[in-house]
Scaffold this motif. Structure first.
Motif, short mmCIF file in Angstrom:
data_model
loop_
_atom_site.label_atom_id
_atom_site.label_comp_id
_atom_site.label_asym_id
_atom_site.label_seq_id
_atom_site.Cartn_x
_atom_site.Cartn_y
_atom_site.Cartn_z
N THR A 6 -123.36 -46.76 -57.10
CA THR A 6 -123.69 -45.34 -57.09
C THR A 6 -123.41 -44.76 -58.46
OG1 THR A 6 -121.48 -44.78 -56.31
CG2 THR A 6 -123.18 -45.07 -54.65
N SER A 7 -124.30 -43.90 -58.92
CA SER A 7 -124.12 -43.32 -60.24
C SER A 7 -123.02 -42.28 -60.20
CB SER A 7 -125.43 -42.68 -60.72
OG SER A 7 -126.41 -43.67 -60.89
N PRO A 9 -121.29 -39.51 -63.19
CA PRO A 9 -121.19 -39.07 -64.58
C PRO A 9 -119.75 -39.17 -65.03
CG PRO A 9 -121.35 -37.18 -63.11
CD PRO A 9 -121.52 -38.41 -62.26
N GLU A 11 -121.99 -40.75 -68.55
CA GLU A 11 -122.52 -42.03 -69.02
C GLU A 11 -123.06 -42.90 -67.88
OE1 GLU A 11 -119.64 -42.73 -72.87
OE2 GLU A 11 -118.96 -43.44 -70.92
N GLN A 12 -123.57 -42.26 -66.82
CA GLN A 12 -124.18 -43.01 -65.72
C GLN A 12 -123.28 -44.13 -65.19
OE1 GLN A 12 -126.15 -42.71 -68.88
NE2 GLN A 12 -126.42 -40.66 -68.03
N ARG A 13 -122.04 -43.78 -64.97
CA ARG A 13 -121.10 -44.79 -64.46
C ARG A 13 -121.48 -45.22 -63.06
NH1 ARG A 13 -115.95 -41.47 -66.43
NH2 ARG A 13 -116.19 -41.87 -68.65
N GLN A 14 -121.12 -46.45 -62.74
CA GLN A 14 -121.36 -46.97 -61.41
C GLN A 14 -120.08 -47.61 -60.88
OE1 GLN A 14 -124.75 -49.57 -61.26
NE2 GLN A 14 -126.11 -48.13 -62.29
N ASP A 29 -122.10 -47.56 -72.50
CA ASP A 29 -122.07 -46.73 -73.72
C ASP A 29 -122.84 -47.51 -74.77
OD1 ASP A 29 -121.58 -45.44 -76.07
OD2 ASP A 29 -119.40 -45.41 -75.89
N ASP A 206 -126.60 -53.22 -69.84
CA ASP A 206 -127.41 -52.65 -68.78
C ASP A 206 -126.62 -52.74 -67.48
OD1 ASP A 206 -130.28 -51.95 -67.67
OD2 ASP A 206 -129.45 -53.52 -66.38
N PRO A 207 -126.45 -51.64 -66.75
CA PRO A 207 -125.61 -51.68 -65.54
C PRO A 207 -126.06 -52.68 -64.50
CG PRO A 207 -126.02 -49.41 -66.21
CD PRO A 207 -126.90 -50.27 -67.06
#
Length: 434
Positions: A6-7, A9, A11-14, A29, A206-207
């Motif tokens: 799940t995203s 914020p 930095e689009q953390r998961q 990053d 890339d996540p």
């Protein structure tokens, strides 16, 4: 994987949770071609059993002595051969391990951490060798060093009563020497379960690709029961607790004052007000106690105040310690220093800090936090420890703003909470003893 990414914020953390219980935080990053991999394990020196003091720190050493697929020193060679750096450290409530690598070496870092989390090489030779290494470290950093263990080893047994909070986290030589390979295996099985750790990956990746690599290398580590987290709470002191110690290597006397901090889990604003109070008291030449004790009354040669037993705020769960330490000439009675500290705290408690004084302190601190977190390594370790210890990596992001929001009234309340009838006083005197 048992839960989908799940995203979160910034930095689009998961966040992921593997089937074996390992919690994963992915923080991309893309600004520099560098990655960091960190594993934070939920065991520090407060969790180690009686009779095995120093075991959390000893185990940090053992985790660098080879693993299921790699011989001793291979971990070092693989990281350094990639142009990276690595380290580990032991704290009150966690132990961390990490690498910083070029982005192209992400999989290598994940493999290295997974391999030793799966099966470190626990042998009799490794155990005995690392016990000797730890004992030498204690001699160097504590026993044969001026002010060694002052105050982080010497102050807790004065302020606290329970074994968990009061014992020497570096370890007793007898406890270390009598530990066995079975003790080491039991410690690993109990505390190094995947469900007792957080994996943090930060940097240029890339996540989705990183998530697949994490599953590939960590997913097959067998799940084990996660130990119940010990409760460290104990009543606050109901009077001033006093202890004196001798230090054969200290050139001048010293003293330490210890107070209980608010629980950051239930009163974060109160905790941060104490942290800001520490900066107001001793951070810089214009700070309150520096001006009064060093330049004004000439009672001390050095003074320091901080929130957190280890000198870093929010590095531990409740209970934690606010400390004030001072080194003073042998012509000065320790009580003169204590009385001057109490007088300055009384002034701050009654009037609070000047708003401009507070603004300068909080702005400098917030700026320092932003500057520190510009470094990928610092940001990664802050995110991982906040996720493990406080359950929210975002606390690390919010800290500069929360510090800037501390009010004069909150600092005054913190100063009033540092009462003489609820503290520890440790007095250190130069001398070898009997």
């Amino acid at each position: 994987m048992s839960t989908a990414p799940t995203s979160a914020p910034p930095e689009q953390r998961q966040r992921l949770t593997l089937d074996n219980g390992l919690r994963v935080l992915l923080a991309p990053d893309r600004t520099n071609p560098v990655v960091g991999v960190a594993v934070h394990v939920d065991v520090g020196f407060r969790s180690e059993p009686e009779g095995r003091t120093g075991f959390a720190h000893l185990f940090e050493h053992l985790m660098f002595q080879g693993s299921e697929s790699l011989e001793k020193l291979a971990h070092f060679r693989h990281v350094q051969g990639s142009g990276g750096v690595f380290n580990g450290s032991t704290h009150q409530d966690y132990t961390d391990y990490f690498e910083i690598l070029p982005a192209g070496a992400l999989e290598r870092g994940l493999f290295l951490e997974a391999d030793r989390l799966r099966a470190p090489k626990l042998t009799e030779d490794n155990l005995r060798n690392q016990i000797d290494v730890v004992k030498e470290e204690i001699r160097l950093n504590v026993l044969n060093r001026p002010y060694g263990g002052f105050p982080w080893i010497l102050l807790p047994p004065v302020l606290y009563s329970t074994f968990a909070n009061a014992h020497n986290g570096y370890g007793d030589f007898t406890d270390l020497e009598t530990s066995t390979l079975d003790d080491a295996a039991a410690f690993f099985d109990a505390y190094y379960a995947p469900g007792n750790a957080v994996l943090t990956v930060v940097g240029d990746f890339d996540p989705d690709d990183a998530a697949a690599l994490v599953e590939r290398h960590f997913g097959d580590i067998p799940a084990r029961p996660v130990p119940a987290r010990p409760a460290f709470g104990e009543p606050a002191p109901d009077g001033e607790r006093y202890e004196s110690v001798l230090d054969a290597h200290a050139p001048l006397p010293a003293l330490a004052l210890g107070y209980r901090l608010p629980d950051p889990g239930t009163d974060l604003p109160g905790y941060l007000a104490h942290a800001v109070l520490g900066s107001l008291l001793t951070d810089g030449e214009a700070a309150r106690l520096t001006q009064r004790l060093v330049y004004g009354d000439g009672l001390v040669t050095d003074v320091s105040a901080s929130a957190g037993l280890m000198g870093a705020p929010l590095d531990a769960r409740d209970p934690d310690t606010f400390t004030i330490t001072a080194v003073h000439p042998d012509t000065v009675d320790p009580r003169q220093v204590v009385d001057a500290v109490d007088a300055e705290l009384l002034v701050l408690g009654e009037r609070g800090p000047d708003p401009e004084e507070l603004r300068r302190v909080t702005a400098r601190w917030a700026s320092a936090l932003h500057r520190e977190h510009d470094r990928l390594m610092n940001r990664m370790l802050a995110l991982g420890s906040a996720e493990l210890v406080h359950g929210r990596a975002e606390l690390s992001d919010e800290l500069p703003g929360a510090i800037a929001a501390v009010t004069p009234e909150a600092v005054a309340a913190a100063a009033n909470a540092l009462r003489p009838d609820a503290r520890a006083l440790l007095v250190l005197t130069p001398g070898a003893g009997a």
